[in-house]
Design an enzyme around this catalytic site. Structure first.
Site, PDB file in Angstrom:
ATOM      1  N   GLU A 258       0.843  -1.187   0.000  1.00  0.00           N
ATOM      2  CA  GLU A 258       0.000   0.000   0.000  1.00  0.00           C
ATOM      3  C   GLU A 258       0.888   1.251   0.000  1.00  0.00           C
ATOM      4  O   GLU A 258       1.930   1.284   0.640  1.00  0.00           O
ATOM      5  CB  GLU A 258      -0.874  -0.015   1.260  1.00  0.00           C
ATOM      6  CG  GLU A 258      -1.767   1.203   1.434  1.00  0.00           C
ATOM      7  CD  GLU A 258      -2.434   1.238   2.803  1.00  0.00           C
ATOM      8  OE1 GLU A 258      -3.500   1.863   2.914  1.00  0.00           O
ATOM      9  OE2 GLU A 258      -1.888   0.643   3.757  1.00  0.00           O
ATOM     10  N   LYS A 318     -10.088   0.151  -2.277  1.00  0.00           N
ATOM     11  CA  LYS A 318     -10.330  -0.256  -0.900  1.00  0.00           C
ATOM     12  C   LYS A 318     -11.786  -0.039  -0.522  1.00  0.00           C
ATOM     13  O   LYS A 318     -12.317   1.059  -0.635  1.00  0.00           O
ATOM     14  CB  LYS A 318      -9.414   0.528   0.041  1.00  0.00           C
ATOM     15  CG  LYS A 318      -9.448   0.063   1.482  1.00  0.00           C
ATOM     16  CD  LYS A 318      -8.423   0.844   2.315  1.00  0.00           C
ATOM     17  CE  LYS A 318      -8.390   0.352   3.754  1.00  0.00           C
ATOM     18  NZ  LYS A 318      -7.402   1.106   4.559  1.00  0.00           N
ATOM     19  N   CYS A 374      -4.503  -2.992   3.911  1.00  0.00           N
ATOM     20  CA  CYS A 374      -4.260  -2.553   5.283  1.00  0.00           C
ATOM     21  C   CYS A 374      -5.272  -3.142   6.264  1.00  0.00           C
ATOM     22  O   CYS A 374      -5.387  -4.350   6.392  1.00  0.00           O
ATOM     23  CB  CYS A 374      -4.232  -1.028   5.347  1.00  0.00           C
ATOM     24  SG  CYS A 374      -3.330  -0.409   6.802  1.00  0.00           S
TER      25      CYS A 374
END
Length: 511
Positions: A258, A318, A374
């Site tokens: 990321e 995301k 994440c």
């Protein structure tokens, strides 16, 4: 009452030791045994207060990383919010154990229901440091393959409550058989995971994860965005050269973490060309963690697939941006408490599609990489979705540069390890600054890197298509816990005398 207060604080502190970087998984059932003893037989209001204290003693040190660079207010606010769910569990269990007898099933389902609730609320929840995420090295952890993280947490909580029952019966000088029964059940639960078969076989593909590092830790880690991108380009080309020199198999897929390119790689021609040239030199597809300046007025945290001769061919946005980290809900309201909310200048926009990239491997196999970015790795449904979409390997891209030299990164790696067991998939876990690792489906982390170093993880990982019982059951274990709790509450309500909650049948006030 003072003894209960001290014991509640001790239980929370003991629970900390089960999580990274202490990694004493056996501390979890022991901590919950203490908590069950503390809560049994008290009034619901006292149950809330004692549960809250235990939660604070657990979350304040465990989530210390959340305030490293943004100050104490966010750290204590997050810790207090999470501790409230311990208080809720304490309230419910105290009411169910009003007669002063340890009730293991009631304790376990109350705790797991509270954990499930904090995984969903507020603002989508925060399922970090769930009980299950401390158990990747324990026999308990293998139960994840049967019922996911909730089944692991339930087993740990039930074991703790059974140990509490052993203690109360032993102190009460009950017959040995009555003491030994819950003890035997606790031991049986603790080792039951050893009976769960965990398969790691399957055709393999070669993966390389690039941990490029950043110029400096902290919130301004990307102040030199080009330096971060250059780090990942240089580390990739160095890994290619080192692999060829050592005669290692040619990779099937490179993975960057990321924020590897916080320069929009689709709108900035320089960044785009740099990535394309890297892919052309390696001749291998590359997954890039990038930041896109879209839709208008927002940002998107994305994974982008670049293929040789084709450029960017697929993207994942995301789905669960982090509240107060990637977007500010109710910004005007929260600004009244802290102007730190404006550190997030533009909100991130949530994606709507499950992340799945398809890449052909040299062996003739097909890599179907299920993506999470994440903190998404902590959400049960997001991780289950990629497997149900067909993923035969998982890719977790993360950036831990904003948390310094803390336990946040090891805690996240522990989550990925449990996901490998739960979902029956290998995991390519790659961070900008560490820890990165390749994880096999038995939860073993290989080549774990150090923090704030430039490093490479590479090797063959099995590709697996079979679905674990956990995947097939989906959210059923949590639903079963909720139904069980409702049943216990209904049964207890029918048995309770028509007096106030604070008075027992002998008209004596409880603590």
């Amino acid at each position: 009452m003072l003894s209960r207060v001290l014991a509640a604080l001790a239980s929370g502190g003991l629970l900390c030791l089960a999580f990274p970087t202490f990694d004493l998984w056996g501390a979890a059932p022991l901590a919950l045994a203490v908590l069950a003893l503390v809560l049994t037989g008290v009034r619901p209001r006292a149950g809330f207060a004692l549960g809250l204290l235990a939660g604070l003693a657990f979350f304040v040190p465990t989530l210390h990383w959340s305030g490293v660079y943004v100050g104490n207010l966010p750290w204590f606010a997050l810790s207090t919010l999470q501790a409230l769910f311990f208080g809720l569990a304490g309230t419910v269990y105290a009411w169910l154990s009003a007669r002063g007898t340890v009730r293991p099933l009631a304790f376990a389902v109350a705790f797991i229901c509270a954990e499930s609730l904090r995984s969903r609320a507020p603002y989508g929840g925060f399922p970090w440091v769930k009980l299950a995420f401390s158990q990747a090295d324990a026999p308990f952890g293998r139960l994840a393959a049967l019922g996911g993280a909730p089944s692991v947490g339930f087993a740990v909580a039930l074991t703790g409550a059974l140990l509490a029952m052993v203690a109360t019966r032993a102190v009460g000088r009950m017959p040995l058989g009555r003491v030994a029964l819950p003890g035997g059940l606790a031991v049986g639960l603790a080792v039951s995971g050893l009976l769960v078969p965990i398969s790691t076989d399957g055709p393999t593909a070669e993966f390389v994860g690039i941990q490029g590092n950043v110029p400096r830790p902290g919130l301004d880690f990307n102040a030199e965005r080009r330096a971060v991108l250059d780090n990942h380009v240089n580390a990739t080309l160095a890994a290619r050269a080192a692999g060829e020199a050592a005669g290692q198999p040619r990779p099937d897929l490179y993975v960057w973490p990321e924020n590897a390119s916080d320069i929009d790689p689709l709108r900035n021609e320089d960044a785009n060309q740099l990535i394309r040239n890297t892919v052309a030199q390696t001749g291998v597809p590359l997954i890039v963690g990038g930041l896109l300046e879209e839709p208008e007025g927002y940002l998107s945290n994305t994974s982008l697939l670049f293929e040789p001769g084709k450029g960017d061919t697929a993207r994942y946005v995301k789905r669960h941006p982090v509240p107060f980290g990637e977007y500010i809900p109710n910004r005007d309201f929260w600004r009244l408490f802290s102007d730190q909310v404006d550190l997030v200048r533009r909100d991130f926009y949530p994606g709507s599609e499950v992340g799945l990239f398809t890449v052909p491997a040299r062996s003739g196999q097909v890599i179907r990489a299920g993506l999470s970015i994440c903190f998404e790795v902590a959400y049960d449904d997001i991780m289950r979705d990629v497997v149900n979409a067909g993923a035969n390997v998982l890719v977790v891209q993360t950036n831990n540069a904003t948390f310094g030299y803390t336990a946040e990164s090891p805690q996240q790696l522990a989550i990925s390890r449990l996901r490998a067991i739960e979902l029956g998939r290998s995991v390519v876990h790659v961070s900008t600054v560490g820890q990165s690792a390749l994880i096999t489906p038995d939860g073993t982390a290989h080549q774990v890197t150090s923090l704030y170093t430039q490093a490479v993880v590479r090797g063959a990982l099995p590709l697996r298509d079979s679905r674990t019982l956990s995947v097939r059951l989906g959210g059923t274990p949590e639903l079963a816990a909720v139904l069980a709790l409702l049943g216990l509450v209904a049964a207890a309500a029918r048995r309770r005398p028509r007096t106030t909650d604070d008075i027992d049948p002998n008209h004596r006030r409880r603590e």
